[in-house]
Motif scaffolding. Structure first.
Motif, PDB file in Angstrom:
ATOM      1  N   VAL A  63       0.854  -1.191   0.000  1.00 51.62           N
ATOM      2  CA  VAL A  63       0.000   0.000   0.000  1.00 51.62           C
ATOM      3  C   VAL A  63       0.887   1.237   0.000  1.00 51.62           C
ATOM      4  N   GLY A  64       0.768   2.035  -1.037  1.00 46.17           N
ATOM      5  CA  GLY A  64       1.570   3.248  -1.153  1.00 46.17           C
ATOM      6  C   GLY A  64       0.726   4.496  -1.014  1.00 46.17           C
ATOM      7  N   ILE A  65       1.302   5.526  -0.441  1.00 50.23           N
ATOM      8  CA  ILE A  65       0.591   6.794  -0.291  1.00 50.23           C
ATOM      9  C   ILE A  65       1.594   7.935  -0.432  1.00 50.23           C
ATOM     10  N   ASN A  66       1.241   8.937  -1.226  1.00 49.90           N
ATOM     11  CA  ASN A  66       2.086  10.113  -1.415  1.00 49.90           C
ATOM     12  C   ASN A  66       1.649  11.170  -0.418  1.00 49.90           C
ATOM     13  N   MET A  67       2.452  11.399   0.612  1.00 46.05           N
ATOM     14  CA  MET A  67       2.061  12.309   1.678  1.00 46.05           C
ATOM     15  C   MET A  67       1.966  13.755   1.185  1.00 46.05           C
ATOM     16  N   ALA A  92      -2.682  -2.151   4.910  1.00 43.00           N
ATOM     17  CA  ALA A  92      -1.389  -2.794   4.653  1.00 43.00           C
ATOM     18  C   ALA A  92      -1.109  -3.940   5.619  1.00 43.00           C
ATOM     19  N   GLU A  93      -2.066  -4.332   6.418  1.00 44.26           N
ATOM     20  CA  GLU A  93      -1.884  -5.405   7.409  1.00 44.26           C
ATOM     21  C   GLU A  93      -1.268  -6.652   6.773  1.00 44.26           C
ATOM     22  N   GLY A  94      -0.167  -7.105   7.364  1.00 44.23           N
ATOM     23  CA  GLY A  94       0.515  -8.288   6.858  1.00 44.23           C
ATOM     24  C   GLY A  94       1.453  -8.013   5.694  1.00 44.23           C
ATOM     25  N   GLY A  95       1.495  -6.756   5.248  1.00 41.00           N
ATOM     26  CA  GLY A  95       2.324  -6.416   4.088  1.00 41.00           C
ATOM     27  C   GLY A  95       3.204  -5.217   4.350  1.00 41.00           C
ATOM     28  N   THR A  96       3.299  -4.335   3.351  1.00 33.56           N
ATOM     29  CA  THR A  96       4.222  -3.198   3.402  1.00 33.56           C
ATOM     30  C   THR A  96       3.466  -1.902   3.169  1.00 33.56           C
ATOM     31  N   VAL A 107      -1.360  -3.577  14.742  1.00 33.00           N
ATOM     32  CA  VAL A 107      -1.143  -3.718  13.300  1.00 33.00           C
ATOM     33  C   VAL A 107       0.203  -4.400  13.053  1.00 33.00           C
ATOM     34  N   ASP A 108       0.259  -5.135  11.963  1.00 25.60           N
ATOM     35  CA  ASP A 108       1.488  -5.815  11.556  1.00 25.60           C
ATOM     36  C   ASP A 108       1.853  -5.330  10.159  1.00 25.60           C
ATOM     37  N   VAL A 109       2.644  -4.261  10.116  1.00 25.32           N
ATOM     38  CA  VAL A 109       3.054  -3.703   8.831  1.00 25.32           C
ATOM     39  C   VAL A 109       4.553  -3.423   8.850  1.00 25.32           C
TER      40      VAL A 109
END
Length: 455
Positions: free
Chosen positions: A202-206, A241-245, A282-284
């Motif tokens: 999951v990507g986000i541009n702040m 993004a739980e379980g991922g990046t 959370v696990d990220v």
């Protein structure tokens, strides 16, 4: 009489009747891109007078956006494309006409402008096939892997080795580098090479988010947390993004309040949604990126030192394109293939002079600028090879370096003094910009404007 005219003359009745019946309009040009024949239906569609002589007219005079000259130059067909003619979308097919020795003596184009909905089953079939390939793991569901970093220069090979090692560790990574160097590509590559590759990326541009939406977008919002909020609440990017990046691009642009909440996520692995009083585990894995000097931001009081050190566990510095110029030919060919596949344009090669120019140019926009210049060249090139001028070489002017004038030096010293005073005020007021503005005797808006101008 040229070769195509001779062919049409010898088969006038049968060939032209056949061409007209196959489509809703057709046109043939010779190796000089001049019209040899055009069907009555095509002439009518273009609203051309029936008595207007078109034989010998360059095809671009009546079809400025046509790709038929490209087909003649490259000898490559364009089997299915969409083209706007007279403000109407048409499906077009373009085919080269070749001799037995494979030399091109012309091209022919067909258009279909009625019932384009009939093409929908083709698109649906393609979508089903792609979905099937994804389900069978025959294509990657994630967009990029480390192998998508193209080149064999030592700076690039070094960053790929570092990224591969970082991927094996489940810790925070900070990607540093100039704009356009490929930080998101590297982030996805690290994710795909990590044990979390089966989880979401999951990507986000702040920098692209309005400050009022950052908290809800990042941490989620409880039901009714604010006017217009969903009754069911909403998950933030961290929960998704739980379980991922989770990839946070332009991390330097977040406010002090968000910095504090993000620090808790990294330290405690828990998140509190906007309007909620409940902490959620959370696990990220977090990968952050910035094109700014984050350590300088810390020294200037614009970024929390504790968050910086939490993010800076595994820093990776992406090299700018100008320090790996040996990669430019292979990278350019890779990008050209990709552009031509996406646009459906016939393939074009770079001329030797174009490659020399590409390697000598300083690339302030890095790989992103290279992609943009190549894409423009694919559209604008009029020869069978891309030239340096097609890439915009004639538009580039070097800015001469010179010593700053005494007046400029004075302005610089004044700006530095003003910035130092603002940083002192922010530190004194615990980074509360409203209190800092009062401390300085200026409005909050003025403080924001000066920060934007000076940093």
């Amino acid at each position: 009489m040229n070769q195509l005219e001779a062919l049409l003359s010898a088969n006038d009745d049968n060939l032209l009747t056949l061409l007209s019946s196959l489509c809703q309009g057709s046109i043939a040009i010779d190796q000089f891109c001049k019209i040899v024949w055009i069907s009555d239906a095509y002439r009518e569609f273009l609203a051309l007078p029936p008595d207007k002589e078109l034989r010998g007219v360059h095809v671009e005079e009546i079809l400025p956006s046509t790709q038929l000259p490209r087909v003649v130059q490259t000898g490559q067909p364009s089997f299915l494309d969409l083209m706007q003619i007279n403000n109407q979308w048409c499906a077009v097919t373009r085919l080269p006409l070749k001799n037995p020795d494979n030399s091109v003596f012309g091209a022919i184009g067909f258009i279909f402008y009625h019932d384009l909905d009939a093409l929908q089953p083709l698109f649906d079939k393609f979508a089903r096939l792609r979905k099937q390939l994804v389900s069978q793991n025959l294509i990657r569901t994630s967009k990029y892997a480390l192998d998508d970093l193209i080149g064999q220069s030592e700076p690039l090979l070094k960053i790929k080795r570092q990224a591969l090692r970082a991927a094996q560790l489940d810790t925070t990574v900070l990607l540093l580098g100039e704009t356009g160097t490929g930080k998101e590509l590297l982030a996805q590559g690290i994710h795909n090479a990590s044990p979390r590759s089966s989880g979401p990326f999951v990507g986000i541009n702040m920098a692209a988010l309005p400050e009022s939406l950052v908290e809800a977008e990042l941490f989620g919002a409880a039901a009714g947390a604010y006017t217009g909020a969903s009754r069911q609440g909403r998950q933030g990017k961290i929960q998704l993004a739980e379980g991922g990046t989770l990839f946070l691009d332009e991390i330097a642009d977040i406010s002090p309040a968000i910095q504090a909440k993000l620090l808790r996520v990294i330290q405690e692995r828990e998140v509190e949604a906007l309007g909620s009083n409940r902490l959620e585990k959370v696990d990220v894995r977090i990968i952050a990126a910035t094109s700014r000097n984050l350590k300088q931001q810390v020294d200037q009081g614009l970024f929390r030192a504790d968050l910086y050190y939490r993010l800076n566990v595994l820093p990776l510095n992406l090299p700018p394109l100008r320090v790996r110029s040996s990669d430019i030919p292979s990278l350019s060919h890779y990008l050209l293939d990709k552009i031509q596949q996406e646009t459906g344009l016939p393939p074009l090669q770079l001329s030797p002079q174009a490659i020399v120019w590409l390697q000598e140019y300083h690339w302030p926009g890095n790989v992103r600028e290279l992609h943009n210049r190549l894409e423009r060249a694919c559209v604008m090139a009029e020869q069978d090879q891309i030239t340096a001028d097609d890439l915009g070489a004639s538009e580039v002017t070097e800015i001469p370096l010179s010593e700053p004038s005494p007046k400029k030096q004075l302005h610089k010293q004044r700006d530095q003094a003003e910035l130092s005073a603002i940083h002192h005020a922010l530190q004194q007021c615990q980074f509360n910009k409203t209190l800092a503005a009062e401390y300085l005797g200026i409005s909050r808006a003025t403080l924001y404007n000066r920060l934007k101008r000076l940093t």
